[in-house]
Design a protein around this motif. Structure first.
Motif, short mmCIF file in Angstrom:
data_model
loop_
_atom_site.label_atom_id
_atom_site.label_comp_id
_atom_site.label_asym_id
_atom_site.label_seq_id
_atom_site.Cartn_x
_atom_site.Cartn_y
_atom_site.Cartn_z
N GLU A 123 0.86 -1.18 0.00
CA GLU A 123 0.00 0.00 0.00
C GLU A 123 0.89 1.24 0.00
N TYR A 124 0.36 2.34 -0.49
CA TYR A 124 1.17 3.55 -0.55
C TYR A 124 1.17 4.24 0.81
N PHE A 144 -0.54 -5.59 -10.21
CA PHE A 144 -1.68 -4.68 -10.13
C PHE A 144 -1.87 -4.11 -8.73
N ALA A 145 -1.38 -4.81 -7.73
CA ALA A 145 -1.37 -4.24 -6.38
C ALA A 145 -0.41 -3.06 -6.32
N ASP A 152 -1.94 -0.11 -8.16
CA ASP A 152 -2.94 0.57 -7.33
C ASP A 152 -2.27 1.47 -6.29
N ALA A 153 -1.17 1.01 -5.74
CA ALA A 153 -0.45 1.80 -4.73
C ALA A 153 0.22 3.02 -5.36
N ALA A 176 -0.50 4.61 -7.96
CA ALA A 176 -1.45 5.58 -8.50
C ALA A 176 -1.56 6.81 -7.62
N GLU A 177 -1.44 6.62 -6.30
CA GLU A 177 -1.54 7.76 -5.39
C GLU A 177 -0.41 8.74 -5.62
N GLU A 205 -3.75 1.50 -15.85
CA GLU A 205 -4.67 1.46 -14.71
C GLU A 205 -4.23 2.43 -13.63
N ALA A 206 -2.92 2.49 -13.38
CA ALA A 206 -2.42 3.40 -12.35
C ALA A 206 -2.59 4.86 -12.76
N SER A 241 -5.14 6.07 -14.47
CA SER A 241 -6.53 6.28 -14.88
C SER A 241 -7.09 7.63 -14.47
#
Length: 384
Positions: free
Chosen positions: A125-126, A180-181, A184-185, A187-188, A237-238, A240
């Motif tokens: 996680e970020y 992809f995890a 998602d992280a 992306a922040e 995806e990141a 988006s």
């Protein structure tokens, strides 16, 4: 260079030489030694101001903070993601395995051990929002202190797949889940940079280096291209929530002085890279292994509305590229692309991608960037 552009603008790829006092502090932090917070903040601030002032002096049009506070272009994320515990030794790239004596003597740094990769042992996680925001604020403060006037400013961030390529997975059941995890992280961080009004540069060397990694050195081209396509999907995806016009991407065959004889051909990889949701692409063109590949842009035209950022200054030798040579490299690329494709001039890669492993003397690096400005001016005149 489009008809309504006055000139070819100059930029660079992110990392710039760090001063000795900052390298000492980075060494201490990497070894787990406690450092004084005020000394760290002050040293980073001084170094950032210095690289911004020098970028203005040598004529850089699109500037950044030189990644002064980062230990490397990719491993800085180990301090911004959860789940990182310890390190594990990894294999050398396949091209280097054929020349082990050279690799052992060349790839050493007092700051980080490039053979030891961080390990992901828990959910990713970020957790680096505070640090990222501080870096952005420090960048803005340095620009104000120097009173520099740039055409644009950018900040770099590691791509999801360069994180997964250089951080060992010991937690996720599959590579796709891991990738992809991470997307998602990260992306922040991407959204933080974009929301700050900066151009976001995604550092994604793995889109081209994949061909000479140990895992893919013997793989068929189609398998390599499928893996690259997956990496681009994760990146998209990141991104988006980030406008494509605010994103440029840097890819390369690895910023190291090695044999590179197993590198993938650019022309084969461009269709996969062109699927990225970006508007600017930086690719090596000064690297002696790849100078001929300007032809790839004629065979695989750059997407409409993208800016091409060819690397026209070498970052692996202390030879200062002649401005006329730089102009030649730019002109070759200009002849290969559509007349409507804007060009910006840059070095092949960063000058300090891994702290402590600078292949080019710091003062020579700045001389190379000054030559870049001269070369871009010559090419502009030739192409007018």
């Amino acid at each position: 260079m489009t008809a309504n552009d006055e000139r070819i603008r100059t930029t660079h790829i992110g990392s710039l030489p760090r001063p000795p006092e900052l390298l000492d502090l980075l060494t201490d932090r990497q070894s787990g030694k406690e450092t004084d917070a005020d000394e760290w903040d002050g040293t980073v601030a001084d170094a950032t101001r210095d690289v911004i002032e020098r970028q203005a002096e040598v004529g850089i049009d699109v500037a950044n903070n030189g990644e002064q506070s980062r230990v490397s272009f990719n491993w800085y994320v180990a301090d911004r993601l959860s789940g990182i515990e310890g390190k594990r030794e990894q294999e050398l790239w396949a091209d280097l395995q054929e020349f082990p004596d050279y690799a052992e003597e060349t790839f050493r740094t007092d700051v980080i051990d490039l053979s030891m990769h961080p390990v992901v042992a828990g959910p990713v996680e970020y957790t680096g929002r505070e640090e990222a925001e501080a870096e952005i604020v420090g960048f803005r403060e340095a620009i104000e202190a120097v009173d520099a006037d740039f055409d644009d400013t950018f900040m770099t961030a590691a791509s999801p797949s360069v994180v997964t390529a250089t951080h060992v997975n010991e937690h996720y059941d599959s590579y796709d889940e891991y990738l992809f995890a991470v997307a998602d992280a990260m992306a922040e961080e991407y959204e933080l940079v974009a929301d700050a009004g900066l151009t976001l540069q995604i550092d994604a060397p793995e889109l081209l280096t994949i061909g000479h990694t140990a895992a893919y050195a013997d793989a068929p081209l189609e398998e390599i291209k499928e893996a690259t396509s997956l990496h681009v999907q994760a990146l998209n995806e990141a991104l988006s929530n980030v406008p494509a016009e605010q994103v440029r991407l840097h890819t390369c065959w690895g910023s190291y002085e090695g044999p590179h004889h197993l590198d993938t051909d650019l022309v084969e990889m461009l269709p996969e890279i062109y699927e990225a949701d970006i508007s600017g692409l930086s690719v090596e063109q000064a690297n002696p292994r790849h100078q001929h590949e300007y032809r790839a842009f004629a065979e695989q035209p750059v997407p409409d509305d993208w800016t091409l950022i060819p690397g026209v200054v070498d970052v692996k030798t202390n030879v200062i590229d002649h401005p006329e040579t730089i102009a030649d490299r730019l002109e070759r690329v200009a002849d290969a692309v559509d007349a409507s494709t804007p060009l910006a001039a840059a070095p092949d890669c960063g000058f300090g991608t891994q702290a402590g492993l600078g292949m080019v003397d710091p003062e020579i690096a700045w001389a190379k960037l000054a030559a870049l400005d001269e070369g871009a001016a010559i090419a502009t005149e030739r192409l007018s």
